[in-house]
Design a protein around this motif. Structure first.
Motif, PDB file in Angstrom:
ATOM      1  N   LEU A  71      -4.322   6.401 -34.493  1.00 29.97           N
ATOM      2  CA  LEU A  71      -5.405   6.771 -35.031  1.00 29.97           C
ATOM      3  C   LEU A  71      -6.502   6.029 -34.147  1.00 29.97           C
ATOM      4  O   LEU A  71      -6.611   4.852 -34.435  1.00 29.97           O
ATOM      5  N   GLY A  72      -7.324   6.469 -33.218  1.00 29.18           N
ATOM      6  CA  GLY A  72      -8.180   5.712 -32.478  1.00 29.18           C
ATOM      7  C   GLY A  72      -9.352   5.272 -33.080  1.00 29.18           C
ATOM      8  O   GLY A  72      -9.681   5.793 -34.385  1.00 29.18           O
ATOM      9  N   LYS A  73      -9.733   4.317 -32.594  1.00 29.53           N
ATOM     10  CA  LYS A  73     -11.273   3.681 -33.236  1.00 29.53           C
ATOM     11  C   LYS A  73     -12.509   4.506 -33.115  1.00 29.53           C
ATOM     12  O   LYS A  73     -12.463   5.312 -32.139  1.00 29.53           O
ATOM     13  N   GLY A  74     -13.241   4.488 -33.900  1.00 24.22           N
ATOM     14  CA  GLY A  74     -14.632   5.395 -33.707  1.00 24.22           C
ATOM     15  C   GLY A  74     -14.706   6.890 -33.926  1.00 24.22           C
ATOM     16  O   GLY A  74     -15.246   7.672 -33.385  1.00 24.22           O
ATOM     17  N   LEU A  75     -13.410   7.453 -34.425  1.00 33.59           N
ATOM     18  CA  LEU A  75     -13.261   8.732 -34.934  1.00 33.59           C
ATOM     19  C   LEU A  75     -14.352   9.099 -35.983  1.00 33.59           C
ATOM     20  O   LEU A  75     -14.534   8.721 -37.162  1.00 33.59           O
ATOM     21  N   LYS A  76     -15.336  10.200 -35.528  1.00 28.26           N
ATOM     22  CA  LYS A  76     -16.355  10.589 -36.433  1.00 28.26           C
ATOM     23  C   LYS A  76     -16.430  12.150 -36.281  1.00 28.26           C
ATOM     24  O   LYS A  76     -15.967  12.668 -35.434  1.00 28.26           O
ATOM     25  N   VAL A  77     -16.310  12.663 -37.500  1.00 25.09           N
ATOM     26  CA  VAL A  77     -16.370  14.290 -37.467  1.00 25.09           C
ATOM     27  C   VAL A  77     -17.450  14.625 -36.649  1.00 25.09           C
ATOM     28  O   VAL A  77     -18.808  14.071 -36.636  1.00 25.09           O
ATOM     29  N   GLY A  78     -17.348  15.717 -35.930  1.00 31.47           N
ATOM     30  CA  GLY A  78     -18.242  15.980 -34.918  1.00 31.47           C
ATOM     31  C   GLY A  78     -18.131  15.696 -33.521  1.00 31.47           C
ATOM     32  O   GLY A  78     -18.644  16.225 -32.495  1.00 31.47           O
ATOM     33  N   LEU A  79     -17.676  14.606 -33.222  1.00 33.83           N
ATOM     34  CA  LEU A  79     -17.331  14.041 -32.017  1.00 33.83           C
ATOM     35  C   LEU A  79     -16.120  14.945 -31.168  1.00 33.83           C
ATOM     36  O   LEU A  79     -15.108  15.303 -31.846  1.00 33.83           O
ATOM     37  N   PRO A  80     -16.286  14.914 -29.842  1.00 38.61           N
ATOM     38  CA  PRO A  80     -15.244  15.542 -29.027  1.00 38.61           C
ATOM     39  C   PRO A  80     -13.867  14.444 -29.218  1.00 38.61           C
ATOM     40  O   PRO A  80     -14.471  13.320 -29.127  1.00 38.61           O
ATOM     41  N   VAL A  81     -12.869  15.000 -29.088  1.00 34.75           N
ATOM     42  CA  VAL A  81     -11.644  14.237 -29.239  1.00 34.75           C
ATOM     43  C   VAL A  81     -10.404  14.705 -28.225  1.00 34.75           C
ATOM     44  O   VAL A  81     -10.757  15.675 -27.764  1.00 34.75           O
ATOM     45  N   ALA A  82      -9.617  13.696 -27.727  1.00 31.46           N
ATOM     46  CA  ALA A  82      -8.535  14.110 -26.984  1.00 31.46           C
ATOM     47  C   ALA A  82      -7.312  13.637 -27.604  1.00 31.46           C
ATOM     48  O   ALA A  82      -7.338  12.662 -28.353  1.00 31.46           O
ATOM     49  N   PHE A  83      -6.370  14.379 -27.665  1.00 28.48           N
ATOM     50  CA  PHE A  83      -4.945  14.022 -28.087  1.00 28.48           C
ATOM     51  C   PHE A  83      -3.908  13.601 -26.966  1.00 28.48           C
ATOM     52  O   PHE A  83      -4.243  13.885 -25.788  1.00 28.48           O
ATOM     53  N   THR A  84      -3.160  12.478 -27.163  1.00 25.90           N
ATOM     54  CA  THR A  84      -2.152  12.205 -26.334  1.00 25.90           C
ATOM     55  C   THR A  84      -0.649  12.766 -26.879  1.00 25.90           C
ATOM     56  O   THR A  84      -0.571  12.561 -28.071  1.00 25.90           O
ATOM     57  N   GLY A  85      -0.052  13.288 -26.016  1.00 26.32           N
ATOM     58  CA  GLY A  85       1.230  13.814 -26.295  1.00 26.32           C
ATOM     59  C   GLY A  85       1.077  14.912 -27.260  1.00 26.32           C
ATOM     60  O   GLY A  85       2.120  15.096 -28.305  1.00 26.32           O
ATOM     61  N   LEU A  86       0.385  15.830 -27.287  1.00 29.04           N
ATOM     62  CA  LEU A  86      -0.011  16.960 -28.258  1.00 29.04           C
ATOM     63  C   LEU A  86       1.471  17.800 -28.022  1.00 29.04           C
ATOM     64  O   LEU A  86       1.342  18.298 -26.801  1.00 29.04           O
ATOM     65  N   VAL A  87       2.302  18.040 -29.022  1.00 28.09           N
ATOM     66  CA  VAL A  87       3.403  19.057 -28.836  1.00 28.09           C
ATOM     67  C   VAL A  87       3.155  20.006 -30.218  1.00 28.09           C
ATOM     68  O   VAL A  87       2.797  19.729 -31.138  1.00 28.09           O
ATOM     69  N   ALA A  88       3.954  21.348 -29.773  1.00 30.64           N
ATOM     70  CA  ALA A  88       3.946  22.186 -31.108  1.00 30.64           C
ATOM     71  C   ALA A  88       5.667  22.381 -30.992  1.00 30.64           C
ATOM     72  O   ALA A  88       6.342  22.492 -30.240  1.00 30.64           O
ATOM     73  N   SER A  89       5.981  22.567 -32.467  1.00 33.20           N
ATOM     74  CA  SER A  89       7.130  22.656 -32.810  1.00 33.20           C
ATOM     75  C   SER A  89       7.371  23.825 -33.709  1.00 33.20           C
ATOM     76  O   SER A  89       6.814  23.650 -34.762  1.00 33.20           O
ATOM     77  N   ALA A  90       8.389  24.717 -33.513  1.00 35.88           N
ATOM     78  CA  ALA A  90       8.610  25.638 -34.284  1.00 35.88           C
ATOM     79  C   ALA A  90       9.555  25.015 -35.585  1.00 35.88           C
ATOM     80  O   ALA A  90      10.295  24.173 -35.293  1.00 35.88           O
ATOM     81  N   TRP A  91       9.062  25.494 -36.932  1.00 35.05           N
ATOM     82  CA  TRP A  91      10.236  24.984 -37.963  1.00 35.05           C
ATOM     83  C   TRP A  91      10.262  26.107 -38.721  1.00 35.05           C
ATOM     84  O   TRP A  91       9.957  27.369 -38.993  1.00 35.05           O
ATOM     85  N   GLU A  92      11.612  26.167 -39.678  1.00 28.94           N
ATOM     86  CA  GLU A  92      11.874  27.265 -40.742  1.00 28.94           C
ATOM     87  C   GLU A  92      12.538  26.509 -41.770  1.00 28.94           C
ATOM     88  O   GLU A  92      13.328  25.414 -41.390  1.00 28.94           O
ATOM     89  N   ASN A  93      12.479  27.018 -43.048  1.00 31.37           N
ATOM     90  CA  ASN A  93      13.378  26.505 -44.107  1.00 31.37           C
ATOM     91  C   ASN A  93      13.194  27.466 -45.266  1.00 31.37           C
ATOM     92  O   ASN A  93      12.547  28.324 -45.026  1.00 31.37           O
ATOM     93  N   GLU A  94      13.860  26.906 -46.505  1.00 35.07           N
ATOM     94  CA  GLU A  94      13.650  27.829 -47.547  1.00 35.07           C
ATOM     95  C   GLU A  94      13.054  27.243 -48.682  1.00 35.07           C
ATOM     96  O   GLU A  94      13.492  25.973 -48.818  1.00 35.07           O
ATOM     97  N   ILE A  95      12.227  27.947 -49.122  1.00 35.55           N
ATOM     98  CA  ILE A  95      11.344  27.478 -50.116  1.00 35.55           C
ATOM     99  C   ILE A  95      11.296  28.484 -51.165  1.00 35.55           C
ATOM    100  O   ILE A  95      10.846  29.408 -51.245  1.00 35.55           O
ATOM    101  N   ASN A  96      11.712  27.860 -52.738  1.00 34.91           N
ATOM    102  CA  ASN A  96      11.867  28.568 -53.641  1.00 34.91           C
ATOM    103  C   ASN A  96      12.680  30.022 -53.409  1.00 34.91           C
ATOM    104  O   ASN A  96      12.225  31.168 -53.946  1.00 34.91           O
ATOM    105  N   GLY A  97      13.666  29.945 -52.617  1.00 38.45           N
ATOM    106  CA  GLY A  97      14.538  31.321 -52.372  1.00 38.45           C
ATOM    107  C   GLY A  97      13.791  32.116 -51.341  1.00 38.45           C
ATOM    108  O   GLY A  97      14.268  33.107 -50.950  1.00 38.45           O
ATOM    109  N   LYS A  98      12.804  31.748 -50.512  1.00 37.36           N
ATOM    110  CA  LYS A  98      12.151  32.328 -49.543  1.00 37.36           C
ATOM    111  C   LYS A  98      12.187  31.837 -48.398  1.00 37.36           C
ATOM    112  O   LYS A  98      11.868  30.640 -48.097  1.00 37.36           O
ATOM    113  N   ASP A  99      12.412  32.261 -47.166  1.00 38.94           N
ATOM    114  CA  ASP A  99      12.393  31.850 -45.813  1.00 38.94           C
ATOM    115  C   ASP A  99      11.082  31.801 -45.445  1.00 38.94           C
ATOM    116  O   ASP A  99      10.314  32.686 -45.592  1.00 38.94           O
TER     117      ASP A  99
END
Length: 108
Positions: free
Chosen positions: A63-91
């Protein structure tokens, strides 16, 4: 899967907040890569004429310093991962977003 942000506008829409493994007991979620607490960060991700508010998991040391709502930001190492599991009997399935770090972009 890595996410390219080079052509996107990314604006912080919420202050980072702790992520909990169990909301009832307030047990913090731990990042597997860093063994530190995870935080949730909401951003508006605008690209190619469309905008979405997305939530990204970021470990506490990233978490970088100076983060304020409304400011432009950049992520380092941003990745998307698929997930799946069963919750209360539902996939269930979805996409989880994680970044190594988030920083405020320098003013132009």
């Amino acid at each position: 899967m890595p996410i390219d942000q080079s052509q996107a506008l990314v604006i912080l829409t919420s202050e980072p907040r702790p992520r909990f493994k169990d909301r009832d007991s307030q047990q913090p979620a731990i990042d597997r890569a860093t063994a530190t607490h995870l935080h949730l960060v909401d951003v508006m991700f605008a690209f190619n004429g469309r905008a979405e508010v997305i939530t990204v998991n970021v470990p506490e040391p990233g978490l970088g310093k100076g983060l304020k709502v409304g400011l432009p930001v950049a992520f380092t190492g941003l990745v998307a991962s698929a997930w799946e599991n069963e919750i209360n009997g539902k996939d269930r399935h979805g996409i989880s977003l994680r970044a190594d770090a988030i920083t405020a972009k320098a003013s132009a």
